[in-house]
Design an enzyme around this catalytic site. Structure first.
Site, PDB file in Angstrom:
ATOM      1  N   GLY A   8       0.789  -1.223   0.000  1.00 55.11           N
ATOM      2  CA  GLY A   8       0.000   0.000   0.000  1.00 55.11           C
ATOM      3  C   GLY A   8       0.822   1.274   0.000  1.00 55.11           C
ATOM      4  CG  MET A  11       8.642   4.099  -5.043  1.00 52.81           C
ATOM      5  SD  MET A  11       9.545   2.518  -5.135  1.00 52.81           S
ATOM      6  CE  MET A  11       9.200   2.089  -6.835  1.00 52.81           C
ATOM      7  CG  LEU A  16      19.279  10.991  -9.289  1.00 54.91           C
ATOM      8  CD1 LEU A  16      19.440  11.445 -10.742  1.00 54.91           C
ATOM      9  CD2 LEU A  16      19.847  12.057  -8.344  1.00 54.91           C
ATOM     10  N   GLY A  17      19.043   7.653  -9.869  1.00 56.89           N
ATOM     11  CA  GLY A  17      20.040   6.683  -9.434  1.00 56.89           C
ATOM     12  C   GLY A  17      21.367   7.374  -9.173  1.00 56.89           C
ATOM     13  CG  ASP A  42      18.256   3.064  -6.016  1.00 54.05           C
ATOM     14  OD1 ASP A  42      17.791   2.285  -5.165  1.00 54.05           O
ATOM     15  OD2 ASP A  42      19.259   2.788  -6.712  1.00 54.05           O
ATOM     16  CE1 TYR A  47      25.116   1.160  -5.858  1.00 56.74           C
ATOM     17  CE2 TYR A  47      23.581   2.991  -5.781  1.00 56.74           C
ATOM     18  CZ  TYR A  47      23.892   1.711  -6.180  1.00 56.74           C
ATOM     19  OH  TYR A  47      22.968   1.010  -6.915  1.00 56.74           O
ATOM     20  CE  LYS A  72      19.967  -0.521  -4.983  1.00 57.40           C
ATOM     21  NZ  LYS A  72      20.575   0.803  -5.193  1.00 57.40           N
ATOM     22  CG  HIS A 105      23.525  -3.909  -3.305  1.00 57.50           C
ATOM     23  ND1 HIS A 105      24.132  -2.730  -2.991  1.00 57.50           N
ATOM     24  CD2 HIS A 105      23.515  -3.955  -4.657  1.00 57.50           C
ATOM     25  CE1 HIS A 105      24.482  -2.090  -4.102  1.00 57.50           C
ATOM     26  NE2 HIS A 105      24.115  -2.823  -5.131  1.00 57.50           N
TER      27      HIS A 105
END
Ligand code: A2P
Length: 293
Positions: A8, A11, A16-17, A42, A47, A72, A105
């Protein structure tokens, strides 16, 4: 364009990555995206730029509740207690109290019990309201099956390599069967042209079919690929650190691909993966230690 997840939670489909966005460029990219209208970012512990994502969010002046933050858990933090602690690290760096979406991940194929334990920690974080939704990434259908057999909550999202040259129809079908949203990483095929990822690759950004469709709509190949994801109900998180391209990648709501065009793009699938194979165990991944917040 919003997508309602299987629990529910709403999103924004397009985010943007920031994979391979250098920390020093990430804050500006996030600010630029939020000023453009993106409301979904994201990132990932691995990273190394969660702190900068948080800074970009704070600098935007937007209320926290307006932004959907996805991150992640890296494999070296798999395990029940380890993953609970990974949440602490993530929120500490991002400077927030709750995550919108926290995903594993990738599976750890040679330590699947740790992968399951990590997911059980995500279930606990969800129950405690520390995350609004949980999910996975790079899970193949058999990983999903093993996960579903040992856990209670169906993942909201499975983020996988997905661009016109590699569409993983079997994974998309397995996701759909279980009500899991497929989210595309490298949605505009960056993985087919990133330097240093193997030289035999065909660059999807230069594909003649996509170029023809782009020309017909007065749009760029990247915009056509993003539209192709959205029209098929997927989430996509194109990465850019360039403000003009960040804006271009969000300017995809004023045209529509015909079903023939969507089918023509679907038919470009080569079946060849560009990123790492989720079934291959790689010991070196566990050597990456995610720093404390
Ligand atoms: P840059 O950050 O310099 O814009 P993906 O998300 O599919 O992996 O693709 C990311 C790659 O595509 C990055 O190399 C990014 O470079 C590049 N890119 C992002 N948006 C566009 C665009 N609209 N046109 C061309 N290249 C783009």
């Amino acid at each position: 364009m919003d997508i309602t997840l299987n629990n529910g939670v709403v999103m924004p489909a397009l985010g943007l990555g920031v994979f391979q966005s250098a920390p020093e460029e990430t804050t500006a990219a996030v600010e630029s995206a939020l000023a453009t209208g993106y409301r979904h970012i994201d990132t990932a512990a691995a990273y190394g730029n969660e702190r900068e994502v948080g800074e970009g969010i704070r600098n935007s002046g937007l209320d926290r509740s307006e932004i959907f933050i996805e991150t992640k858990v890296w494999v070296s933090d798999f395990g029940y207690d380890e993953t609970l602690h990974a949440w602490e690290k993530a929120v500490g760096k991002l400077g927030v109290e709750q995550l919108d979406l926290l995903i594993l991940h990738q599976p750890a194929p040679d330590r699947f019990q740790k992968t399951i334990a990590a997911y059980k920690a995500l279930e606990q974080l969800l129950a405690d309201g520390r995350v609004r939704a949980i999910g996975v990434s790079n899970f193949m259908p058999h990983h999903l099956q093993e996960l579903l057999a040992s856990t209670d909550i169906v993942p909201a999202v499975n983020q996988i390599e997905l661009h016109p040259y590699f569409t993983q129809p079997d994974v998309q079908a397995a996701d759909a069967e279980h009500g899991i949203l497929t989210q595309a990483w490298s949605p505009i095929g960056g993985i087919t042209f990133y330097p240093g990822w193997g030289e035999q690759r065909k660059n999807v950004m230069e594909d003649p079919t996509i170029a023809g469709i782009a020309q017909a709509h007065g749009k760029s190949p990247a915009q056509v690929m993003i539209r192709w994801h959205l029209q098929q109900g997927r989430s996509a998180i194109p990465k850019s650190t360039n403000p003009a391209r960040i804006a271009q990648n969000f300017d995809v709501f004023d045209f529509e691909l015909s079903s023939e065009e969507v089918a023509a793009i679907d038919s470009l699938d080569t079946g060849n993966r560009n990123g790492p194979d989720p079934d291959v165990a790689r010991e070196e991944r566990f050597a990456l230690v995610i720093p404390e917040a």
